[in-house]
Write a protein that holds these residues in place. Structure first.
Motif, PDB file in Angstrom:
ATOM      1  N   GLU A  65      40.239  43.248  46.200  1.00  0.00           N
ATOM      2  CA  GLU A  65      41.604  42.481  45.099  1.00  0.00           C
ATOM      3  C   GLU A  65      41.127  41.428  45.761  1.00  0.00           C
ATOM      4  O   GLU A  65      40.467  40.311  44.490  1.00  0.00           O
ATOM      5  N   ASP A  68      36.715  41.158  45.175  1.00  0.00           N
ATOM      6  CA  ASP A  68      36.710  40.067  43.954  1.00  0.00           C
ATOM      7  C   ASP A  68      36.945  39.172  43.138  1.00  0.00           C
ATOM      8  O   ASP A  68      36.622  38.401  42.546  1.00  0.00           O
ATOM      9  N   ALA A  69      38.563  38.786  44.272  1.00  0.00           N
ATOM     10  CA  ALA A  69      38.535  37.403  43.604  1.00  0.00           C
ATOM     11  C   ALA A  69      37.544  36.212  44.128  1.00  0.00           C
ATOM     12  O   ALA A  69      37.338  35.028  43.161  1.00  0.00           O
ATOM     13  N   LYS A  70      37.510  36.484  45.295  1.00  0.00           N
ATOM     14  CA  LYS A  70      36.659  35.480  45.854  1.00  0.00           C
ATOM     15  C   LYS A  70      34.455  35.742  44.545  1.00  0.00           C
ATOM     16  O   LYS A  70      34.258  34.923  44.706  1.00  0.00           O
ATOM     17  N   ILE A  71      34.488  37.497  44.002  1.00  0.00           N
ATOM     18  CA  ILE A  71      33.247  37.155  43.428  1.00  0.00           C
ATOM     19  C   ILE A  71      33.363  36.108  42.332  1.00  0.00           C
ATOM     20  O   ILE A  71      32.864  35.751  41.541  1.00  0.00           O
ATOM     21  N   HIS A  72      34.819  36.991  41.515  1.00  0.00           N
ATOM     22  CA  HIS A  72      35.141  35.599  40.374  1.00  0.00           C
ATOM     23  C   HIS A  72      35.451  34.634  40.126  1.00  0.00           C
ATOM     24  O   HIS A  72      34.030  33.795  39.276  1.00  0.00           O
ATOM     25  N   SER A  73      35.377  34.017  41.710  1.00  0.00           N
ATOM     26  CA  SER A  73      35.602  31.917  41.427  1.00  0.00           C
ATOM     27  C   SER A  73      33.662  31.581  42.101  1.00  0.00           C
ATOM     28  O   SER A  73      33.707  31.244  41.928  1.00  0.00           O
ATOM     29  N   ILE A  75      31.000  33.495  41.054  1.00  0.00           N
ATOM     30  CA  ILE A  75      30.396  33.713  39.666  1.00  0.00           C
ATOM     31  C   ILE A  75      31.071  32.281  38.701  1.00  0.00           C
ATOM     32  O   ILE A  75      29.939  31.404  38.275  1.00  0.00           O
ATOM     33  N   LYS A  76      32.062  32.259  38.603  1.00  0.00           N
ATOM     34  CA  LYS A  76      32.474  30.774  37.803  1.00  0.00           C
ATOM     35  C   LYS A  76      32.335  30.074  37.997  1.00  0.00           C
ATOM     36  O   LYS A  76      31.854  28.571  37.279  1.00  0.00           O
TER      37      LYS A  76
END
Length: 126
Positions: A65, A68-73, A75-76
């Motif tokens: 999790e 995932d948050a790091k990857i999401h950030s 990518i954003k």
């Protein structure tokens, strides 16, 4: 010569029964209790191992999790950077198009003036 005890299966455990002692009161219940105690002990051990595995999986889920948050950030942030670059390039293209339109308009005006001059020259030649 002593009688050899036969094995009697009770549930999943094996108990010894001495055929020579017909009047013995050592019953099957004692063997069943021992067997159950062994099973309970094994279950407790298995539950402990299972609990450790669940804790390990829970930790891994937490790690996933977080990742995932790091990857999401990331990518954003990357998409925001790309959007800003595209907006600058689009603005630059609009400016270039405006310059080309202005240049073409001036050239067209010059051509029209020359055509008018040629028309005047043609009228004088007639």
């Amino acid at each position: 010569m002593a009688a050899t005890p036969d094995l009697v299966e009770v549930g999943a455990s094996k108990c010894r029964r001495d055929e020579g002692k017909k009047g013995a009161t050592r019953g099957k219940s004692r063997d069943v209790v021992t067997s159950l105690e062994a099973r309970v002990s094994q279950l407790e051990s298995n539950l402990g191992t299972l609990g450790e595995r669940i804790d390990d999986l829970d930790g891994r889920c937490d790690d996933l999790e977080t990742e995932d948050a790091k990857i999401h950030s990331a990518i954003k942030d990357a998409l925001s950077g790309l959007e800003a670059d595209l907006r600058r390039k689009i603005e630059s293209l609009y400016l270039e198009i405006a310059k080309v339109q202005d240049l073409l308009q001036r050239e067209l005006s010059n051509v029209l003036l020359r055509v008018d001059e040629m028309g005047g020259d043609l009228a004088l030649c007639k």
